[in-house]
Motif scaffolding. Structure first.
Motif, PDB file in Angstrom:
ATOM      1  N   UNK B 134     -35.372   3.118  13.850  1.00  0.00           N
ATOM      2  CA  UNK B 134     -35.648   3.571  15.208  1.00  0.00           C
ATOM      3  C   UNK B 134     -34.494   3.159  16.117  1.00  0.00           C
ATOM      4  N   UNK B 137     -33.368  -0.599  16.611  1.00  0.00           N
ATOM      5  CA  UNK B 137     -33.550  -1.442  15.420  1.00  0.00           C
ATOM      6  C   UNK B 137     -32.175  -1.907  14.946  1.00  0.00           C
ATOM      7  N   UNK B 141     -30.842  -6.918  18.514  1.00  0.00           N
ATOM      8  CA  UNK B 141     -32.076  -7.389  19.136  1.00  0.00           C
ATOM      9  C   UNK B 141     -32.551  -8.703  18.538  1.00  0.00           C
ATOM     10  N   UNK B 142     -31.959  -9.097  17.406  1.00  0.00           N
ATOM     11  CA  UNK B 142     -32.352 -10.358  16.788  1.00  0.00           C
ATOM     12  C   UNK B 142     -31.494 -11.525  17.254  1.00  0.00           C
ATOM     13  N   UNK B 228     -32.469  -9.273  22.352  1.00  0.00           N
ATOM     14  CA  UNK B 228     -33.601  -8.374  22.606  1.00  0.00           C
ATOM     15  C   UNK B 228     -33.523  -7.833  24.036  1.00  0.00           C
ATOM     16  N   UNK B 229     -33.239  -8.716  24.988  1.00  0.00           N
ATOM     17  CA  UNK B 229     -33.159  -8.301  26.390  1.00  0.00           C
ATOM     18  C   UNK B 229     -32.007  -7.302  26.584  1.00  0.00           C
ATOM     19  N   UNK B 232     -32.972  -3.876  24.741  1.00  0.00           N
ATOM     20  CA  UNK B 232     -33.991  -3.015  25.344  1.00  0.00           C
ATOM     21  C   UNK B 232     -33.499  -2.430  26.660  1.00  0.00           C
ATOM     22  N   UNK B 233     -32.613  -3.139  27.357  1.00  0.00           N
ATOM     23  CA  UNK B 233     -32.085  -2.608  28.617  1.00  0.00           C
ATOM     24  C   UNK B 233     -31.077  -1.477  28.362  1.00  0.00           C
ATOM     25  N   UNK B 236     -32.935   1.552  27.158  1.00  0.00           N
ATOM     26  CA  UNK B 236     -33.660   2.201  28.247  1.00  0.00           C
ATOM     27  C   UNK B 236     -32.691   3.026  29.099  1.00  0.00           C
ATOM     28  N   UNK B 249     -34.603   7.658  12.324  1.00  0.00           N
ATOM     29  CA  UNK B 249     -34.792   7.826  10.863  1.00  0.00           C
ATOM     30  C   UNK B 249     -33.803   8.846  10.310  1.00  0.00           C
ATOM     31  N   UNK B 305     -31.401  -7.788  10.240  1.00  0.00           N
ATOM     32  CA  UNK B 305     -32.365  -6.700  10.290  1.00  0.00           C
ATOM     33  C   UNK B 305     -32.452  -6.018   8.918  1.00  0.00           C
ATOM     34  N   UNK B 306     -33.615  -5.433   8.668  1.00  0.00           N
ATOM     35  CA  UNK B 306     -33.899  -4.745   7.405  1.00  0.00           C
ATOM     36  C   UNK B 306     -32.834  -3.691   7.053  1.00  0.00           C
ATOM     37  N   UNK B 540     -31.650   1.114   2.400  1.00  0.00           N
ATOM     38  CA  UNK B 540     -32.575  -0.007   2.621  1.00  0.00           C
ATOM     39  C   UNK B 540     -32.657  -0.868   1.366  1.00  0.00           C
TER      40      UNK B 540
END
Lengths: 244, 560
Positions: B134, B137, B141-142, B228-229, B232-233, B236, B249, B305-306, B540
Motif C-alpha cells: 500500500x 508501506x 514509517x518504521x 511514521x509522522x 503519513x504527512x 497525505x 499492490x 518492512x515486509x 515478498x
C-alpha cells in the motif's frame, strides 16, 4: 527449542490448528499460510494487518493487529485488508478569514455527529482515547487532538465501528497537519540556518571542505569538539568557530 | 498505567536484572559527574569491526560472477538475487503497448518516492506512483529515532559533513554528502510547512539530541514515531495533489527502454485479484524501492518492512548499472532480543541518546553507547561471543541489557512515557513496564548502506532514470549514522523528483518500449549457467514451516 501446545482457531472462515505462544501472523505462517495483502511492517506501526476477532463463547468483539496479538484458543478472526475510508483532499492554505480549527471541522463535519458511544476507544489497538480527540476536534482544540492522536497507526478499526461514520484517523491527521502549520510555534532558528546554506561565501567554504583529501579530513574529524549532552539548547559554542 | 501481568522472565534474566539494578545508582552518579565510557580510538574501532562485525565476515559474502559489478563482493543472499532471470510476466511478454501513460513514473511509495512525486508534480508533471504494497508501506514509517540537519548555532553543514564522512569511515561520495548536509535545514523547513509535528520547546525551537557519531546535537524527532509522522504527512500531501495518481499492490518487475537506451517505462505485476500485468509508459522514472533487510542476510532478524527485498537493485543491476558498497549492511545495535514475538524490532538509538546504557549480564558497561552504529554492533557481538558476557534467552540466542529505567533517574519521572509514547504503550500492553525493567537487545539487520550509484541530482547511468533513498549508495559510504536516512529520503527524493520532471519536460516522449537493456545480461546468465528457475524480483519473503525462505530459495510461482 521450546515445546509448544497446539490450539484451534478460525481465520477468514477456515479452521486451523496452530502453535500457541505466537502472534496470529507467525502462528498462521508457521503452518504454511502466505500473506500478500493485509500485512505490512510486522512491527505494529503500519496498521496493514488489522483484524477483528471473537473468542468462542465470549461476547466481546475485539480489534487487533496480526503481527502483535497472540493467538488464543477458539479465536475466530476476520481480516480487514482494506477499508473504504473517507479521505478529504485539501491544501493547508487557509482562505481569508478562515481558521485552522474551523477548516478541519469543515473537511470532516461528521465529527459533529459523534454520539459518544466510546466504541472507538474500546476497540483501538493502540489504546488511544479516540472519542476524546474527536471531541477536541469538534471543540476546535487542535493542539490536544494532535497530542491525543499522535501514535495512531491509521488501522481504521475505530472507523469501521463508528455509528456516526466518522473516519477518525483521517480527521486526526488533518487536525495534526493544520495544527502544525498554523498554530504550533514555528521554528524561527531554522530560517537562519536555511539562509546560511544559500549564502555564497558559505557555499564556497563547503566546496573547499568537500575537496579536502581524506587524510586531512580524518584529522578534522578527530579534532572536532563534542557538544556536551546536557548543554541547554542554543547556548553552547565550540572553541573553534571557523566552520560556523 | 501499571503493568498488569508480571514480565515472564526466566530465572537467569531475573538474576542478571538484579545485578543491573545494583550498579544502576553508581552509573547514574558517574554520568552526573560528566563521566562516560571512553570512546574507542579510530584504530580500535577498525580492529573491533574487522573481528566482530558481520559485514567483515568472509563466509557471509561471495564474488559476483556476472553483471557490472563482476568480481566484487556482495552478501550471499543479495548476490544470488542479483544473478537471476526475469520473472515469467516479463519473459513471456511480447507486446509492450502501454496501458497507462504518464510523465513521471515513481517506483515505490515510501518516503523517498512520495517526496519525489510531490516535487515532480509541483514542477507541473503528471506523476504515477506504483508501489508493491500500500502507499506508505515502507521502512520510512518504521523509523523511530529522528532526522539530522545542522540547524543549531553551534552547528553547521560543515560539521555535519565531517560527521557523515567520519561515521562512514571516509568512504562516502563527497558530492552526495555535500548535497545531503546543505539541503538539511531546508528539508526540515519543508516538513514543518507540511505540518509535521516535531518535538519543540514552547518557543518553537525544535528539540535536538545526540545520535551515535554526532559532534553536535542534531537529531530532531517526533516522539518515537518520527518516520511514521513524516510518512503519513507526505503521503497525505501527495494524495491531495491532482497531478499524483497511486496504484497500490503494483510491484515493478522490469524496466522498459527504447532503442536509444533511454528508460521509457516499466512492467508492473498486480498483487491484486485481477493479477493483470500492466505496461506503463513514462517520460522519466524515479526508482525508490528501498532496502533489502527481508533477505535476512546471515540469518539475522530484521527491523525492516515486509516488502524490503531489494527489487530495485535487481532491476538496476540487470540493466547494466553499477551498484556500490554492497557488502556493507547496517546492523542496528539494539534490536529486541526478548520477548521473542518482538525479536528484531528496534529499540531506537534515542534511548541511548537520553542516557540508557548497554550492559553485560553482570550489569557492567562495555562500550560507549553512542559510537557509530557498526562499532556498537561489533562491541555487542564481541561481548556476547568473545567474552560470553551476554544474557541467554530461552531459545538459545544472546543479548545485552539496554538499561532504559535509568533514563528516569537522569531526566525525571515521566520522561520515558513522554519521549517514547509508541514503544512505552506497546510494551505496557505486553505487560512489560520499560520504566522498571531493562530490555534485552541484540543487533538486527536494519539498513542497506550501499546501492545504485547516483549523481547529486538523483541521476543515474541510464538516461531517464533517477533514484533516491535506501536503494541508492554513496551517501552513507560503508556506514550510516542515525537520522541521516530520513534526511536522505527527503533531500534526494525532492532532488530526484525535480530532475525527473525536468527531464520529462525537456525530452518529451521516448521511443517504443522494449527489453533491449536486458540482452547483454541474459547472455551472461546463459553463459554462467544460472538455472532458469532462479527468478527475481522475489517481491515478498516467505515465512513458513520450513523457516525463512527468501531470494532464489523460495518458489516465486507462489505469488505469480
Amino acid at each position: 527449542m521450546d515445546q509448544l501446545d497446539h490450539i484451534s482457531i478460525q481465520y477468514d472462515g477456515e479452521p486451523y490448528t496452530v502453535p500457541s505462544g505466537r502472534t496470529i501472523l507467525t502462528a498462521l505462517e508457521e503452518i504454511g499460510l502466505r500473506f500478500v495483502r493485509g500485512i505490512g511492517c510486522r512491527g505494529g506501526v503500519c496498521g496493514a494487518c488489522t483484524v477483528f476477532y471473537r473468542v468462542d463463547g465470549e461476547p466481546e468483539l475485539h480489534a487487533g493487529l496480526m503481527c502483535q496479538d497472540p493467538v488464543i484458543d477458539g479465536m475466530d478472526i476476520m481480516p480487514l485488508p482494506a477499508f473504504p475510508q473517507k479521505k478529504a483532499r485539501y491544501d493547508l492554505e487557509l482562505p481569508e478569514g478562515d481558521t485552522a480549527d474551523y477548516r478541519v471541522v469543515a473537511l470532516y463535519p461528521e465529527v459533529n455527529r459523534c454520539i459518544m458511544c466510546s466504541e472507538c476507544v474500546r476497540v483501538c489497538p493502540m489504546g488511544l482515547d479516540v472519542m476524546g480527540y474527536v471531541g477536541m476536534i469538534k471543540r476546535g482544540d487542535l493542539r490536544h487532538a494532535a497530542e491525543a492522536s499522535f501514535t495512531c497507526i491509521q488501522c481504521q478499526a475505530c472507523a469501521l465501528r463508528c455509528p456516526a461514520q466518522i473516519s477518525q484517523p483521517n480527521a486526526a491527521l488533518a487536525a495534526r497537519r493544520f495544527y502544525g502549520r498554523h498554530q504550533a510555534p514555528q521554528a524561527e532558528h531554522l530560517t537562519k540556518s536555511v539562509e546560511r546554506t544559500q549564502d555564497e561565501k558559505f557555499q564556497r567554504n563547503m566546496e573547499r571542505l568537500r575537496r579536502v583529501d581524506m587524510d586531512a579530513l580524518r584529522i578534522l574529524y578527530q579534532r572536532q569538539e563534542r557538544e556536551p549532552g546536557d548543554a541547554p539548547p542554543g547556548t553552547w559554542l565550540p572553541e573553534d568557530r571557523s566552520m560556523l | 498505567m501499571a503493568a498488569e501481568n508480571p514480565y515472564p522472565l526466566p530465572q537467569n534474566m531475573r538474576r542478571s536484572i538484579r545485578m543491573v539494578e545494583n550498579t544502576r545508582q553508581d552509573r547514574v552518579s558517574a554520568i552526573r559527574m560528566g563521566e562516560n565510557f571512553p570512546p574507542l580510538s579510530l584504530s580500535d574501532r577498525m580492529a573491533w569491526l574487522e573481528e566482530f562485525h558481520p559485514d567483515y565476515k568472509e563466509e557471509g559474502k561471495r564474488e559476483l560472477i556476472i553483471g557490472p559489478n563482476r568480481g566484487e563482493l556482495a552478501p550471499n543472499e543479495l548476490a544470488d538475487l542479483l544473478e537471476t532471470w526475469p520473472r515469467s510476466a516479463v519473459t513471456k511478454r511480447r507486446n509492450f503497448k502501454p496501458h497507462i501513460e504518464t510523465d513521471v513514473l515513481v517506483i515505490g511509495g515510501g518516503g523517498a518516492g512520495t517526496a519525489a512525486a510531490i516535487a515532480a508534480a509541483e514542477q507541473g508533471a503528471n506523476v504515477l506512483i506504483a508501489t508493491k504494497l500500500r502507499h506508505g508501506d515502507s521502512n520510512t514509517l518504521m523509523a523511530e529515532g529522528g532526522i539530522q540537519a545542522a540547524d543549531q548555532e553551534c552547528d553547521s553543514p560543515l560539521h555535519h559533513y565531517i560527521d557523515v564522512m567520519g561515521g562512514g569511515h571516509f568512504t562516502s561520495d563527497p558530492e552526495l554528502v555535500e548535497a545531503l548536509v546543505m539541503d538539511g535545514p531546508h528539508a526540515l523547513r519543508w516538513l514543518e510547512e507540511l505540518g509535521v509535528l516535531f518535538d519543540k520547546y514552547p518557543t518553537g525551537r525544535i528539540k535536538v539530541r545526540h545520535g551515535g557519531g554526532t559532534s553536535r546535537k542534531r537529531l530532531h524527532s517526533c516522539g518515537d514515531v518520527t518516520g511514521l509522522e513524516i510518512m503519513r504527512v507526505v503521503q497525505d500531501q501527495a494524495e491531495s495533489m491532482d497531478r499524483i495518481k497511486v496504484i497500490d499492490f503494483a510491484p515493478v518487475v522490469e524496466f522498459l527502454t527504447d532503442d536509444a537506451g533511454r528508460l521509457v517505462g516499466a512492467i508492473v505485476e498486480r498483487l491484486s485479484p485481477s493479477k493483470k500485468t500492466l505496461i506503463i509508459k513514462a517520460k522519466s522514472v524515479v526508482l525508490a524501492t528501498g532496502g533489502s533487510g527481508r533477505l535476512h542476510q546471515q540469518n539475522f532478524p530484521t527491523s525492516n518492512h515486509f516488502g524490503a527485498t531489494a527489487d530495485g537493485l535487481v532491476l538496476a543491476y540487470r540493466a547494466g548499472m553499477p551498484l556500490q558498497d554492497l557488502q556493507h549492511t547496517q546492523y542496528h545495535p539494539t534490536g529486541i532480543a526478548f520477548p521473542e514475538q518482538k525479536s528484531g524490532l528496534l529499540l531506537t538509538e534515542k534511548f541511548r541518546g537520553l542516557g540508557a546504557q548497554l550492559l553485560n549480564r553482570h550489569g557492567d558497561e562495555f562500550v560507549f553507547g553512542l559510537e557509530p552504529r557498526d562499532v556498537t554492533t561489533a562491541a555487542i557481538i564481541r561481548e556476547c561471543v568473545e567474552f560470553n558476557n551476554g544474557v541467554e534467552t530461552p531459545n538459545g540466542s544472546m543479548g545485552v541489557w539496554l538499561d532504559i529505567p535509568m533514563i528516569e533517574l537522569l531526566h525525571g519521572r515521566g520522561t520515558i512515557e513522554r519521549e517514547f509514547p509508541g514503544r512505552f504503550q506497546e510494551f505496557i500492553r505486553k505487560g512489560i513496564d520499560i520504566r522498571e525493567v531493562p530490555i534485552l537487545a541484540f543487533p538486527t539487520l536494519h539498513y542497506q548502506n550501499g546501492g545504485l550509484t547516483i549523481e547529486p541530482d538523483g541521476g543515474t547511468h541510464m538516461p531517464g532514470l533517477y533514484a533516491a533513498g535506501e536503494v541508492t549508495g554513496g551517501v552513507h559510504g560503508s556506514n550510516r549514522l542515525m537520522g541521516n536516512a530520513l534526511l536522505e529520503i527527503i533531500v534526494f527524493g525532492l532532488r530526484a523528483g525535480r530532475s525527473a520532471a525536468d527531464f520529462a519536460q525537456k525530452l518529451g516522449e521516448g521511443g517504443a518500449p522494449g527489453l533491449g537493456h536486458l540482452e547483454q545480461f541474459l547472455e551472461e546468465l546463459q553463459e554462467a549457467g544460472i538455472p532458469k528457475k532462479n527468478k527475481a524480483p522475489t517481491l515478498l519473503p516467505k515465512y513458513g514451516p520450513k523457516g525463512i525462505q527468501v531470494g532464489v530459495r523460495q518458489n516465486d510461482l507462489d505469488i505469480e
